[in-house]
Every structure is written in structure tokens, then in C-alpha cells.
Scaffold this active site. Structure first.
Site, PDB file in Angstrom:
ATOM      1  N   GLU A 140       6.690 -13.952 -13.342  1.00 55.54           N
ATOM      2  CA  GLU A 140       5.968 -12.817 -12.771  1.00 55.54           C
ATOM      3  C   GLU A 140       5.461 -11.847 -13.824  1.00 55.54           C
ATOM      4  OE1 GLU A 140       8.227 -10.246 -10.142  1.00 55.54           O
ATOM      5  OE2 GLU A 140      10.063 -10.703 -11.214  1.00 55.54           O
ATOM      6  N   ARG A 153       3.349   0.143  -5.223  1.00 59.46           N
ATOM      7  CA  ARG A 153       3.179  -0.505  -3.916  1.00 59.46           C
ATOM      8  C   ARG A 153       1.862  -1.275  -3.803  1.00 59.46           C
ATOM      9  NH1 ARG A 153       6.662   1.298  -0.095  1.00 59.46           N
ATOM     10  NH2 ARG A 153       5.233   0.566   1.498  1.00 59.46           N
ATOM     11  N   LYS A 201       5.349  -3.997  -5.228  1.00 65.26           N
ATOM     12  CA  LYS A 201       6.794  -3.796  -5.223  1.00 65.26           C
ATOM     13  C   LYS A 201       7.398  -4.043  -3.858  1.00 65.26           C
ATOM     14  CE  LYS A 201      10.664  -2.340  -7.025  1.00 65.26           C
ATOM     15  NZ  LYS A 201      11.305  -3.373  -7.857  1.00 65.26           N
ATOM     16  N   HIS A 254      18.659 -35.925 -12.606  1.00 64.06           N
ATOM     17  CA  HIS A 254      18.014 -36.448 -11.401  1.00 64.06           C
ATOM     18  C   HIS A 254      16.505 -36.214 -11.422  1.00 64.06           C
ATOM     19  CE1 HIS A 254      21.928 -37.322  -9.778  1.00 64.06           C
ATOM     20  NE2 HIS A 254      22.304 -36.073 -10.039  1.00 64.06           N
ATOM     21  N   LYS A 265      11.600 -13.974 -13.497  1.00 59.61           N
ATOM     22  CA  LYS A 265      11.184 -12.804 -14.280  1.00 59.61           C
ATOM     23  C   LYS A 265      10.056 -13.189 -15.246  1.00 59.61           C
ATOM     24  CE  LYS A 265      13.468  -9.495 -12.695  1.00 59.61           C
ATOM     25  NZ  LYS A 265      13.223 -10.141 -11.410  1.00 59.61           N
ATOM     26  N   ASN A 304      -1.323   1.416   6.064  1.00 60.56           N
ATOM     27  CA  ASN A 304      -0.519   0.404   5.382  1.00 60.56           C
ATOM     28  C   ASN A 304      -0.063  -0.576   6.447  1.00 60.56           C
ATOM     29  OD1 ASN A 304       1.291  -1.025   3.773  1.00 60.56           O
ATOM     30  ND2 ASN A 304       2.941   0.451   4.095  1.00 60.56           N
ATOM     31  N   GLY A 305      -0.259  -1.869   6.218  1.00 60.11           N
ATOM     32  CA  GLY A 305       0.167  -2.867   7.202  1.00 60.11           C
ATOM     33  C   GLY A 305      -0.985  -3.780   7.558  1.00 60.11           C
ATOM     34  N   TRP A 308      -2.916  -2.514  -1.717  1.00 65.24           N
ATOM     35  CA  TRP A 308      -2.660  -3.921  -2.050  1.00 65.24           C
ATOM     36  C   TRP A 308      -3.435  -4.690  -0.989  1.00 65.24           C
ATOM     37  CZ3 TRP A 308      -0.310  -8.325   0.091  1.00 65.24           C
ATOM     38  CH2 TRP A 308      -0.026  -9.343  -0.829  1.00 65.24           C
ATOM     39  N   CYS A 357       0.839  -1.195   0.000  1.00 67.09           N
ATOM     40  CA  CYS A 357       0.000   0.000   0.000  1.00 67.09           C
ATOM     41  C   CYS A 357       0.879   1.252   0.000  1.00 67.09           C
ATOM     42  CB  CYS A 357      -0.950   0.072   1.188  1.00 67.09           C
ATOM     43  SG  CYS A 357      -2.016  -1.355   1.343  1.00 67.09           S
ATOM     44  N   GLU A 395      16.665 -16.699 -11.603  1.00 73.83           N
ATOM     45  CA  GLU A 395      16.195 -15.316 -11.793  1.00 73.83           C
ATOM     46  C   GLU A 395      15.504 -15.154 -13.154  1.00 73.83           C
ATOM     47  OE1 GLU A 395      15.631 -12.777 -10.140  1.00 73.83           O
ATOM     48  OE2 GLU A 395      15.911 -10.975 -11.340  1.00 73.83           O
TER      49      GLU A 395
HETATM   50  C1  F6R Z   1      11.212 -10.047  -8.447  1.00 76.35           C
HETATM   51  C2  F6R Z   1      11.210  -9.140  -7.312  1.00 76.35           C
HETATM   52  C3  F6R Z   1      10.966  -9.714  -5.964  1.00 76.35           C
HETATM   53  C4  F6R Z   1      11.849  -9.006  -4.921  1.00 76.35           C
HETATM   54  C5  F6R Z   1      11.488  -9.516  -3.511  1.00 76.35           C
HETATM   55  C6  F6R Z   1      12.371  -8.880  -2.456  1.00 76.35           C
HETATM   56  O1  F6R Z   1      11.415  -9.364  -9.645  1.00 76.35           O
HETATM   57  O2  F6R Z   1      11.368  -7.959  -7.453  1.00 76.35           O
HETATM   58  O3  F6R Z   1      11.183 -11.090  -5.948  1.00 76.35           O
HETATM   59  O4  F6R Z   1      13.188  -9.255  -5.219  1.00 76.35           O
HETATM   60  O5  F6R Z   1      10.149  -9.215  -3.232  1.00 76.35           O
HETATM   61  O6  F6R Z   1      12.230  -7.502  -2.433  1.00 76.35           O
HETATM   62  P1  F6R Z   1      13.277  -6.584  -1.713  1.00 76.35           P
HETATM   63  O7  F6R Z   1      14.573  -6.724  -2.424  1.00 76.35           O
HETATM   64  O8  F6R Z   1      12.719  -5.207  -1.822  1.00 76.35           O
HETATM   65  O9  F6R Z   1      13.381  -7.059  -0.298  1.00 76.35           O
END
Ligand code: F6R
Length: 614
Positions: free
Chosen positions: A491, A27, A609, A507, A488, A101-102, A75, A2, A484
Site C-alpha cells: 500500500e 478520508r 483511511k 506447496h 504495508k 459522504n456515502g 474519495w 469523504c 501485515e
Molecule cells: C492497512 C489499513 C487497512 C485497514 C482496513 C480496516 O494499513 O489500514 O487495511 O486496516 O481498512 O480499517 P478499520 O480498522 O478502520 O476497520
């Protein structure tokens, strides 16, 4: 998650707040709303869905002018993302509006208490409980700041609360615990927000708020206190990036812009890290050299992409500094009763600095006497504040939900940490360390070369836009990069994607290989032990079973090229640093594929985010 904004000053608060919410939309984007105190009561507009829905509603039914306003982009945690559950929430008497927020963990018992008092909450949210508590307190004759100091300690969990009182229309009051809040200090105007991006268009002067602090802003004043009303410590700072850095700069997505900013982000993260003699100096490292020499174990904790950066860190730290290093998902760490103590260095990696899982793991580690060093991109964030030491990555604001430049600069910070520990403990000679640092300093050019060369990746994304499943393989530091690459794609493009350690293929995962299945393989540079040969064998194994091999290999690698259905060439770099160049085509591929599929790359479904709930 949020995003929250509050404003006091001469501008139209609705304009300021909505513009701020736009910058905080990363957010959360389930609903958005704004409220102003006017004519002795609260007026609010809130809408499910993206901020555009709120703007349309405001255009149809504008709010009156006011000296203050608050807003929220959500969110959803408690209650579905519908208009009724959107913030701001308004007290039954129409006097107080609140955004949150929370998560208020004890909301059920507080709700029972309010119901017994004749209050009937209308939404399904935990937040609404807090607005009724505030309204009950001010009805007893105290001001909103005092009410906030009474109500905040009654809430368990994590919160940033921002409220306005229709009887005091030029004031905004906020409080925080385990959730972010910063104050923006302008000329004759003040702001509160989850992140400085919300007010960077108006001021770059900010104040960081501590745990359990209450702040009251008017156009001309800022008062910070603790929950008992004693003056709170005020920590002002200057934001070293500007509005242009928070805008798209001609790209279709923030993510694409941020991918292209990576050479610069790496260069900034490397700035000022060594003295004239080439010795590394990490001056934000507030743990003494003596303590660092005594460290016998390193535990890296992080989530998502940051966790994969931590996996790379393990290879680098163990190789250079010869300290045993574990990497653990932050969300798992404290639940397994980890063995940490005064000689454990916990390295927490977080772009946002607000990830609740990582924060809770840090607190657990510190309670066990471990020292915590965080690698963080957000100045003034909770994780940075609660750590014994911080290595700041200087990537600038990362707005796209999928981490890109945040990830690359985390890698750089991990390498610097590994080299610094090696220097301190004498496990590498100075000239060896200087050679790696010099190679790191060439990385912006190398990454730029990958970016300039992205034609193959764009064509591949067009070709694979209909793929149902894509696999990624790597070994050694190529393994986290495979993970990674898969993350990507999941998501952003919402297709099945998995990363494997190439050696694990036989395996089990090799059973997945079928005719034309696209498999990306990160091939290590030639000449390092048997690593290269082994990965080439893995490519042969999957090719023999019909896979379409997308091979990422260094330029001038004819052996890898011979087994590639599609070849993506990478600049020649050393094995440990290869992740910095190998991940870039995978980022571009996911961004491009998702764009072709018509997805909103900057706002993938169900994600936010900054994940400030566990
Ligand atoms: C993927 C991504 C997430 C963050 C994860 C940790 O693209 O962005 O997997 O890496 O939520 O976030 P931070 O680094 O902000 O703790």
C-alpha cells in the site's frame, strides 16, 4: 469515505472549514470544496486534487464573509475526480449547497423523477440528486431542517448530508445514516464533521449522533431530532486527546509519528484493565459474565490490517480460553450464510469504527442473535455504537492511512480479551494470567527498544529501494505478521509483496524464489515446540535457492542469525506476544522505502483511511 465539515459562528467559516478539511484529508483526497451562503445565494469553490488546489483557488478568488460554511474532501465513488463532480453541489436556483459522504443507491430512479420535473443534473454524482430534492422541498415554503427530514428517508444506502440554505445564512443542517457525523460544541459556535479531528483545535466537547438523526446548528444552538421531528437522544462526550495529538510533532509523516507513538499507545490501552488483586476488568464489556461463559464459538470479523490482528487473536483466544475461534474477512461474512447464533460471540475489530464491510457484517450477526463485541479506536463511531460491548483501544487519532498504532493496540485488546475469557472460564490460573498481563505491561519498553534500534531497517530500505518484489514468511502468529508486512509494503511502496505461511512454501510459493530475491522471515522465539526449528529449516530452503534472507529473530538466537543475510534482532518476548515487536521493523521498513521512492506515505494512491463504502 469523504470528509465533511460544517461551521456556524463568528470566525471566518472558510478558514475553519478548510482547516478542518486538512485534518480530514485522510478520508479522501480526490477533490475538495467549500461553500458559504452570502447575499441571498450560495458561493462555492471546488477543485479536483488535494486541498492545496482548493486553497490556491480560494486565494485567487476569495469567498465573501458569512456566518456559516460547509466543506468536503472527496474519495470518489460516483463520477471521476474532476472539478464538476467535486462537492459542494449547488441547486439550480443557487439557494442550497450540499456535501455528502456515502452512496445513494437509488440515485438513478430519483434522477429520473427529477428530470421528469424539469431538473437537469450537471454532474455524474449521486449527491447532486439530493441537493435538487432539498431545493424542491424548500421552494415549497418549508425550512431546510424540515426539508432534510423529508428528503433523507427517500435516500437508500449510506449518507451523511450537510447543507446550507442561502435564505437562512446562519444555519447548517445535517443528517446521517450508516455514515459518521459528530457535532462540536464551542462557545458561541458549533461544528459538524465526520470526525472530531476537524474541530479539535476549537473544542473538545462533542455530541455523538445516532442513526437517522437530523441536527441543526447555529452559532448558539444545537437541535437534534429524528426523521419525524421528535427530539432525538443527545449523547455528549469529552474528547480525551487534543490538537497536538493530531499534528505531526516534528516527523515527516503522520505514519512515522504514529509508529513512534506505539509504546505510549500500548501503555494507554493497558491502563486500568486490572484491579488491585491483578484480576482483569474490562468494564466497557456490557455482556454479562454468564453470557460470556456460555459462548461456544467466537467469530472474529475485520478487514485489512485489523483482519490480521484478528488472526493473531485466534491463536491467543484458543490457546488461553479454549474457545473455538474463526477469523473471517468482514466483506465475505454475510455472503456465505454463516452459522451464528445466541452462543456465538462475534468480535469485530476496526480502528476507525466506520468500515462499511465490518458494520454490515455486525448487523448480519446481530440479526442472527449473536452478541457483538467490537474492538475499536474511535469513540462514538458507528461500530462502537452498534455493538453489544466495546473494548476501546486508546491509540489516539490515527491519521496516516496505513494502520500502525491502531494495529498494535488492537493486538493488545485481543490479548486482553483472550485473557479475560480465560479468567472467566477458568481455563488459566490467575497467576498465569497475571504473568501475561505483566509481560504486556513491559511491552512499551520492548517496542521502544525496537524503535531505538532501527538503523539496520533504514539501511535495508535504502538498499532495497529498487526491488521489484519482496516476500514475507512466518508461522503461527508470525504468519499474520508476514501478511501485515506485505500489506504495508504494497500500500505504501506500490511494489509486489506477498506474505506466506512458511509451511506453505513447498506447496507452491517456493517456485518464486530466485537469486537475490529479498525474503523477510519472522522467526519465533527459541524453545517453543518445534516451531523455531521448522522456520529455520524454511530459511535454509530459500537460502539454498539464492534468496536474500532478512531474518527477524530474538536477540541471542545464533541459529537463526547464522542463516541471515541481514539480521533484525527483536527483544526476547513470549511466542504469542511476539507480533507486538515483530511488526514494528516491518512498519518502519515500508515507511522508509516508500519515502525513498518519493511516495506520499500518509496518502497512498487510491486509498482512504476510513472505508465507508462496501
Ligand atoms: C492497512 C489499513 C487497512 C485497514 C482496513 C480496516 O494499513 O489500514 O487495511 O486496516 O481498512 O480499517 P478499520 O480498522 O478502520 O476497520
Amino acid at each position: 469515505m469523504c470528509g465533511i465539515v460544517g461551521y456556524c459562528g463568528p470566525r471566518d467559516p472558510v478558514d475553519v472549514v478548510v482547516a478542518g478539511l486538512r485534518r480530514l484529508e485522510y478520508r479522501g483526497y480526490d477533490s475538495a470544496g467549500v461553500a458559504v451562503p452570502a447575499d441571498g445565494r450560495i458561493r462555492e469553490v471546488k477543485k479536483a486534487g488535494r486541498i492545496a488546489n482548493l486553497e490556491a483557488a480560494l486565494a485567487a478568488d476569495p469567498l465573501p464573509s458569512s456566518g456559516a460554511g460547509i466543506g468536503h474532501t472527496r474519495w470518489a465513488t460516483h463520477g471521476a475526480p474532476v472539478d464538476l463532480n467535486a462537492h459542494p453541489h449547488v441547486s439550480a436556483d443557487g439557494r442550497i449547497a450540499l456535501v455528502h459522504n456515502g452512496i445513494v443507491e437509488n440515485w438513478a430512479s430519483l434522477r429520473t423523477e427529477l428530470e421528469a420535473d424539469g431538473v437537469a443534473p450537471v454532474s455524474e454524482t449521486d449527491t447532486e440528486i439530493a441537493v435538487h430534492l432539498l431545493a424542491r422541498a424548500v421552494a415549497g415554503g418549508i425550512d431546510l431542517t424540515t426539508a432534510m427530514r423529508q428528503v433523507a428517508p427517500r435516500l437508500e444506502g449510506a449518507f451523511t448530508l450537510v447543507a446550507v440554505d442561502a435564505h437562512d445564512p446562519g444555519t447548517v443542517v445535517a443528517a446521517r445514516r450508516n455514515s459518521p457525523l459528530v457535532v462540536g460544541v464551542g462557545q458561541g459556535e458549533h461544528f459538524v464533521a465526520s470526525d472530531v479531528a476537524a474541530f479539535i483545535a476549537h473544542t473538545r466537547e462533542a455530541i455523538e449522533l445516532g442513526q437517522d438523526q437530523v441536527v441543526t446548528i447555529t452559532a448558539d444552538t444545537v437541535e437534534v431530532t429524528d426523521l419525524d421531528g421528535a427530539p432525538g437522544e443527545v449523547r455528549p462526550y469529552h474528547v480525551d486527546w487534543d490538537l497536538a495529538a493530531a499534528e505531526k510533532g516534528g516527523h515527516d509523516w503522520f505514519m512515522r509519528k504514529e509508529i513512534h507513538e506505539q509504546p505510549e499507545a500500548i501503555a494507554h490501552t493497558l491502563l486500568g484493565r486490572h484491579d488491585v488483586d491483578g484480576r482483569l476488568v474490562l468494564d466497557e464489556l456490557r455482556i454479562s459474565e454468564e453470557e460470556l461463559r456460555l459462548v461456544d464459538t467466537i467469530v472474529v470479523i475485520a478487514c485489512g490490517s485489523s483482519f490480521y490482528a484478528g488472526m493473531v487473536a485466534k491463536y491467543a483466544i484458543e490457546h488461553w480460553a479454549r474457545i473455538p475461534c474463526e477469523v473471517e474477512l468482514a466483506s465475505e461474512f454475510r455472503y456465505r450464510d454463516p452459522i451464528v447464533g445466541p452462543r456465538t460471540l462475534v468480535v469485530a475489530i476496526s480502528q476507525s469504527g466506520e468500515t462499511a464491510d465490518t458494520l454490515m457484517a455486525i448487523r448480519h450477526a446481530r440479526a442472527q442473535q449473536a452478541r457483538v463485541l467490537s474492538i475499536c479506536n474511535t469513540n462514538g463511531s458507528t461500530i462502537a455504537r452498534e455493538s453489544d460491548a466495546v473494548i476501546h483501544t486508546h491509540a489516539g487519532p490515527e491519521i496516516g492511512v496505513a494502520s500502525t498504532k491502531g494495529f498494535l493496540t488492537q493486538l493488545v485488546a485481543c490479548y486482553l480479551l483472550g485473557l479475560y475469557l480465560a479468567q472467566l472460564r477458568g481455563t488459566k490460573f490467575d497467576d498465569e494470567i497475571a504473568a501475561v498481563v505483566a509481560e504486556l505491561e513491559r511491552m512499551p519498553v520492548m517496542v521502544q527498544q525496537v524503535l531505538d534500534d532501527h538503523g539496520v531497517v533504514t539501511e535495508l530500505a535504502a538498499e532495497l529501494a529498487g526491488a521489484r518484489s519482496i516476500l514475507f514468511l512466518g508461522r503461527h502468529v508470525g504468519y499474520p505478521i508476514a501478511l501485515e508486512g506485505a500489506l504495508k509494503l504494497k500500500e505504501l511502496a506500490y511494489i509486489h509483496a506477498e506474505g506466506f505461511a512458511a509451511g506453505e512454501l513447498k506447496h507452491g510459493p517456493i517456485a518464486l524464489i530466485e537469486q537475490d530475491l529479498p525474503v523477510f522471515v519472522v522467526v519465533p522465539p527459541q524453545g517453543r515446540d518445534q516451531l523455531h526449528t521448522k522456520v529455520v529449516s524454511n530459511i535454509q530452503e530459500i537460502r539454498a535457492r539464492g534468496a536474500r534472507t532478512v531474518v527477524l529473530a530474538e536477540e541471542g538466537d545464533p541459529i537463526a542469525a547464522a542463516h541471515a543475510s541481514v539480521l533484525i534482532t527483536l527483544p526476547k518476548v513470549s511466542t504469542l506476544l511476539q507480533p507486538l515487536v515483530a511488526v514494528v521493523p516491518l512498519q518502519l521498513f515500508a515507511c522508509e522505502l516508500a519515502t525513498r521512492q518519493g511516495h506520499d506515505v500518509d496518502h497512498p494512491r487510491n486509498l482512504a483511511k476510513s472505508v465507508t463504502v462496501e
